[in-house]
Every structure is written in C-alpha cells, then in structure tokens.
Design a protein around this motif. Structure first.
Motif, PDB file in Angstrom:
ATOM      1  N   MET A   5       2.729   0.573   4.724  1.00  0.00           N
ATOM      2  CA  MET A   5       2.716   2.022   4.749  1.00  0.00           C
ATOM      3  C   MET A   5       3.698   2.634   5.574  1.00  0.00           C
ATOM      4  SD  MET A   5      -1.427   2.673   5.556  1.00  0.00           S
ATOM      5  CE  MET A   5      -1.469   1.347   6.983  1.00  0.00           C
ATOM      6  N   LYS A   6       4.385   1.962   6.321  1.00  0.00           N
ATOM      7  CA  LYS A   6       5.729   2.849   7.284  1.00  0.00           C
ATOM      8  C   LYS A   6       7.069   2.353   6.532  1.00  0.00           C
ATOM      9  CE  LYS A   6       7.759   3.293  11.679  1.00  0.00           C
ATOM     10  NZ  LYS A   6       7.455   4.616  11.736  1.00  0.00           N
ATOM     11  N   TYR A   7       7.062   1.166   5.897  1.00  0.00           N
ATOM     12  CA  TYR A   7       8.521   0.792   5.421  1.00  0.00           C
ATOM     13  C   TYR A   7       8.592   0.628   4.023  1.00  0.00           C
ATOM     14  CZ  TYR A   7       9.246   0.185  10.379  1.00  0.00           C
ATOM     15  OH  TYR A   7       9.395   0.106  11.773  1.00  0.00           O
ATOM     16  N   GLY A   8       7.140   0.462   3.215  1.00  0.00           N
ATOM     17  CA  GLY A   8       7.211   0.067   1.854  1.00  0.00           C
ATOM     18  C   GLY A   8       7.324  -1.285   1.610  1.00  0.00           C
ATOM     19  N   LEU A   9       7.152  -1.691   0.041  1.00  0.00           N
ATOM     20  CA  LEU A   9       6.852  -2.907  -0.354  1.00  0.00           C
ATOM     21  C   LEU A   9       7.941  -3.934   0.018  1.00  0.00           C
ATOM     22  CD1 LEU A   9       5.953  -3.425  -4.222  1.00  0.00           C
ATOM     23  CD2 LEU A   9       7.295  -5.099  -2.787  1.00  0.00           C
ATOM     24  N   LEU A  10       9.206  -3.753  -0.069  1.00  0.00           N
ATOM     25  CA  LEU A  10      10.122  -4.753   0.317  1.00  0.00           C
ATOM     26  C   LEU A  10       9.845  -5.360   1.839  1.00  0.00           C
ATOM     27  CD1 LEU A  10      12.880  -6.497  -0.281  1.00  0.00           C
ATOM     28  CD2 LEU A  10      13.797  -4.408   0.577  1.00  0.00           C
ATOM     29  N   ALA A  11       9.628  -4.190   2.700  1.00  0.00           N
ATOM     30  CA  ALA A  11       9.615  -4.836   4.164  1.00  0.00           C
ATOM     31  C   ALA A  11       8.356  -5.796   4.178  1.00  0.00           C
ATOM     32  CB  ALA A  11       9.321  -3.413   5.053  1.00  0.00           C
ATOM     33  N   GLU A  12       7.235  -5.271   3.512  1.00  0.00           N
ATOM     34  CA  GLU A  12       6.117  -6.084   3.690  1.00  0.00           C
ATOM     35  C   GLU A  12       6.118  -7.597   2.857  1.00  0.00           C
ATOM     36  OE1 GLU A  12       2.163  -7.979   2.679  1.00  0.00           O
ATOM     37  OE2 GLU A  12       3.787  -7.088   1.162  1.00  0.00           O
ATOM     38  N   LEU A  13       6.701  -7.512   1.790  1.00  0.00           N
ATOM     39  CA  LEU A  13       6.984  -8.737   1.228  1.00  0.00           C
ATOM     40  C   LEU A  13       7.913  -9.761   1.966  1.00  0.00           C
ATOM     41  CD1 LEU A  13       8.373  -9.193  -2.405  1.00  0.00           C
ATOM     42  CD2 LEU A  13       9.455 -10.297  -0.773  1.00  0.00           C
TER      43      LEU A  13
END
Length: 567
Positions: free
Chosen positions: A74-82
């Motif tokens: 939620m804070k940084y987006g898909l790439l950060a979570e991946l």
C-alpha cells in the motif's frame, strides 16, 4: 508427498521462464522506483524478522509476514512488495532445510510468490487503489482484499500443482483455516502500521513491530515446547508397546519400524557388540530390511565405535562432520546422522544409528528422545530374555533336559495346522514306553531309575538328530514328532530305535544293596506309531492313537516291539 523428477524439473523451469524476466518487466512498468522508497529499509527489516520465526500450530507451519507486506504494497507499490516477499523467502528456506535434492522447493515457492505478488497487486491496483493513499476506508477495503486474495490464490496454486502431479488434493485444508485465522489477527496490525508510519515516521515500525515480533517469538517457543511434549508422549506410548512384545525379534522389528516413522530418516541400523565384536544386528534402508555385514575393525574405528567407547550420543548435521569417521555400511548419500548408545544393566550393548539425506534434519532435542527410546528398547529386550528363559524352563523337563508335555502338546497342535494347511504332506508321531520300568525302580532304586531316564532321553535325541522333536511326555513315556514322515518311514525309524535301545547297555547304581556298586543292565521299549492325516486330523487324537497302538499293539502283544495304529 513425493514428486517425480519430471515434476521437479518443471517446477524449476517455471522459475527460470517467468521470475527473472517478470521481475524486470515489473520494474520497468512500476510507477515508483527504489530511489523514491523512503524508510523502505525499515519495512524490509520488519518483514525479514517476521519470517525468521515460523511456528507450528496443529501440524501447520505459519509464517506471519503477509501483514508487513500488505503495508509495503500500500505504501510503495507492487515492485516493493515483490522484492520484500522474495527476500523474505531466504529465512523460510533456511527453516525448510533445503538440500540439493529438495532445491526445487525453493524455485517453486519463489515462482508461486512471484505470481501472488503480481496477480494480487495488479488486481487491487486495477480495482482503483492508489499507492500511498491514506483514506481510511480505502486502506481497510483494499488492504483486506489484497490479503484475502493472496491467501486464496496461494492455495489455488498449490491445489493445481498437486492435481497436475497426480495427487488427490483438498482445497479447504487445515493449513488454509489456520492461515486465515492468523491473517484475521495480524492484518489489523499491518493496516495500522501503514497509517501510523505515514503519520509519524519510522518510530511506528518499532512501536507496532516489536510487540508483534515478540508475540511471534513467544508462540514459536510455545510451539516448540508442544512439539517436544508431543514427541515425549509418542515415546512413552512407544515404550509401552515395546514392553508388550515378548520376543527379541518382535522388539527389534517394532523398534526400527517405529523409530523410522517418528523421525525423518532414510536409514536405521542397530549395531551390536557380541563378545567384543561389532555386528550389524538390524538394518533398514528406505523402509526395506537389509542383511548387511561390516568388519569389526571398520566399525570400531568409525564414529559408531567412538560412541560405543564414550557412551555418549552424538548428532551430525552434515556429511563433512562425520566423513572422516565414516562406517563402511553408511551410504555416501547420507547427510544428517544421529548415533545413540544402547545401555542395558548400566552397560553399553550396542549403538543405534539413524541417518537421512537432508542436512540439518534433526533437532538437538530429538537426540534426547532417541536416547530415551533406546532405554525403553534395552529394558524390553531384557524383559524378553527373562520371559524366554522362564518359558524355556517351564517347557523343559528338569531331569532329562528334553521338552515336556506342555511344549509337546502345543507343538503337535502347531504341526497339525501345517498338515491341514497343506504345508506338510504328513505328520507322524512315535510314542515310546520303557518296559517294566517299575521293576527297575524296585530293584535298583529311584536314583538309578532317574539315571536310566536321562541316558534313555539322550539316546533317543541322538538317534533322531534334526529329523524331529523329542520330548518326555510323562513318567517313562517319550514322544517323537516327525514332520513329513509317512507311516512307513516312521515305523522303520521306530524299529531302528527299538533295536538300538535293546542293544544299549545302561549303567546303574545298586543303591538298595548293603554295598553300593555299579551294574550294567539292558532294557527294552514298546513303541506306538500314528500318522496324520490318515489316522487323524487333530493333535490330541494323534497322541491318543499312538498311545493306543503302544499299549494294545505293543505292550499287550509281548512288549519290545513296534505297533502302528489301525482304525
């Protein structure tokens, strides 16, 4: 769950096909880049700490990392979570004890989490969530959808994999229920962490993260203690089951079988020391009992001999730790090894060796559990020895050292069952009775009578050899059980016995005279023969028929002769 080599190769190939290029494409198309991720390192550290402490609930392994990754998304987006999820896999891989043979698990899990990150992240973004939004309703709605879709899709992928591999999977497993329950407890922390950190900065990660990590550690410790207690309960039940076994062979087989089921092992060996010589008493490799031989010297100078000499158990986590002291019977495929001394009457009798192809497969506490099981094992063997000796004493005639009527009755019944089952084509029984034995006792005394019974017993036993079972049925009556002997063969053998008895001198002591002296006397025997199945198909009848032939056909006909049973 055992996967074929083809299935393993496919799982590895999926990673190489999708994950590297897929990650690059996500990076290219991501609206946010690492240079814009302020405080991302703190989130990443919290995610790694969360994955370091997995715990087990009711057999399901739980890793509480999704609550942090939801906040990262939620804070940084898909790439950060991946990136966070892929890095969080490394502590998990450590706990999974991945080896070369199980390396496919890493590749598949990495591929699966890549799919989860891309699909779930794209779904939430497609539904309208804006990365970095702090609208509370959006955070609650989209954050919850993200986490729920993540768990559902995770189990869908696992279900499809097992279905393709030919297993019979279940979607709503206990793992699914426990993961959902843990998500319901931790997701509010993740959503709160995101909102709190956005408002206050990195301090929020300490205030929110430390309590949850602490709770995770406590649950992990409790889970470990429950696992130890569970293994101790199994060991106790195992000890009771061993105590119920009455023969050494039963105890040995059951011990190796149950130990193989209790611990993740590929091979198990019981090394015994008999008169200062090591032998492999039992060996099980990949669930199959083997007959192995290894020289005394090879075992003595291996870690097995070292454990025997020191009397202390030892645990090796990988092959390099024991390779220089390798026993010849242990395969080079093995990695983790436990070697535990087996004590009996405060003396080391042997060593139990358990091995597996995986590194770091055994926990230190399991060494103590195996040590306890070895104590149960030794006590059960000792009990079996006492029982065996007691049974032997109750089935042996003290005077003649032959089997007594208890054993003979049971043995005849056992042999008759083999006749009925077709294992034997016939079963013959010879019954002998010493002629005029009362007169011998009256003339020479009971001591001399006992001497004759002892010599008579040894004469019959020597003549029969390994052809049959010889026993004293009572008084001066003796029985010979002859498996697979026809009546004619039994009659011929009985006649040889009769002639041998008749020609054999017996030395007695004239104990009733004023001056004790030794004398040589000759005795004779009357013999009856009965055969199954022609005369009878039941054990007691076989005995009665032989007894009837002895008294009517031999005794009443003048003694010192052989008579067959005639219907």
């Amino acid at each position: 769950m055992v996967f074929t080599q083809r299935a393993k190769n496919i799982m590895i190939s999926l990673w190489f096909i999708f994950v590297p290029i897929g990650t690059f494409l996500v990076y290219i198309n991501s609206p946010t880049k690492p240079t814009e991720w302020e405080n991302y390192g703190y989130y990443l550290l919290l995610a790694l700490l969360s994955s370091v402490f997995p715990f087990v609930i009711a057999g399901s392994t739980i890793i509480l990392v999704l609550w942090v990754n939801a906040a990262i998304f939620m804070k940084y987006g898909l790439l950060a979570e991946l990136i966070s999820m892929q890095l969080s896999m490394f502590p998990v891989i450590y706990h999974m004890k991945i080896t070369r043979e199980t390396l496919f698990k890493y590749f598949f899990n990495s591929f699966m989490f890549f799919l989860l990150s891309v699909i779930c992240g794209s779904l939430i973004l497609g539904l309208g969530f804006e990365v970095g939004s702090i609208a509370i309703m959006d955070v609650i709605l989209y954050g919850s959808l993200y986490a729920i879709s993540y768990i559902l899709l995770n189990h869908v992928i696992l279900y499809i994999r097992e279905l393709i591999c030919g297993f019979k999977p279940f979607f709503l497993t206990k793992d699914f229920y426990w993961e959902t329950a843990c998500l319901l407890m931790t997701l509010p922390f993740g959503l709160s962490l995101y909102l709190f950190e956005t408002a206050t900065g990195p301090i929020a990660l300490l205030l929110m993260g430390i309590p949850l990590i602490t709770i995770t550690v406590i649950v992990r410790l409790y889970s470990d203690s429950e696992k130890v207690n569970n293994d101790l309960n199994k060991a106790s039940e195992f000890g009771h089951e061993l105590a119920e076994r009455l023969t050494s062979a039963e105890i040995l087989d059951m011990f190796v079988e149950r130990v193989s089921k209790m611990f993740p092992i590929d091979t198990a060996y019981i090394v015994d020391n008999v008169i200062d010589k090591f032998i492999i008493l039992r060996a099980v490799e990949d669930g199959v009992k083997k007959e192995l031989e290894s020289s005394h010297e090879e075992i003595k100078y291996s870690f097995v001999g070292n454990v025997y000499q020191k009397g202390e158990p030892i645990l090796y986590n990988k092959q390099t730790e024991w390779l220089h002291m390798k026993p010849s019977f242990l395969s080079m495929e093995m990695q983790s090894v436990m070697a535990v001394p087996i004590y009996r009457n405060q003396k080391i009798e042997g060593v139990l060796v358990l091995a597996t192809k995986s590194k770091f497969a055994f926990e230190p506490y399991q060494l103590n559990i195996v040590h306890l099981l070895c104590s149960y094992f030794a006590v059960s063997l000792e009990k079996a020895r006492y029982v065996r000796e007691a049974v032997a004493q109750s089935e042996i005639c003290e005077l003649t050292k032959l089997y007594n009527y208890r054993y003979l009755d049971r043995q005849i019944a056992t042999e008759m069952e083999k006749v009925v089952a077709g294992a034997y084509h016939s079963l013959s029984l010879i019954m002998l009775d010493i002629d005029k034995f009362k007169a011998v006792n009256d003339t020479y005394g009971h001591h001399s009578g006992n001497l004759i019974l002892k010599e008579f017993a040894q004469l019959i036993k020597k003549e029969i050899g390994g052809e049959g079972t010889v026993g004293r049925y009572g008084g001066e009556e003796f029985v010979v059980i002859l498996p697979n002997y026809t009546k004619l063969q039994a009659i011929n053998l009985a006649e040889q016995l009769r002639m041998k008895i008749e020609q054999t001198p017996f030395i007695v002591e004239q104990g009733l005279a004023d001056v004790a002296r030794e004398e040589i006397i000759f005795i004779t025997a009357s013999i009856g023969v009965s055969t199954a199945p022609e005369d009878s198909d039941e054990g007691n009848s076989l005995i009665r028929n032989a007894d009837r032939a002895l008294y009517i056909g031999a005794k009443q006909a003048g003694r010192n002769r052989v008579a067959e049973y005639v219907k």
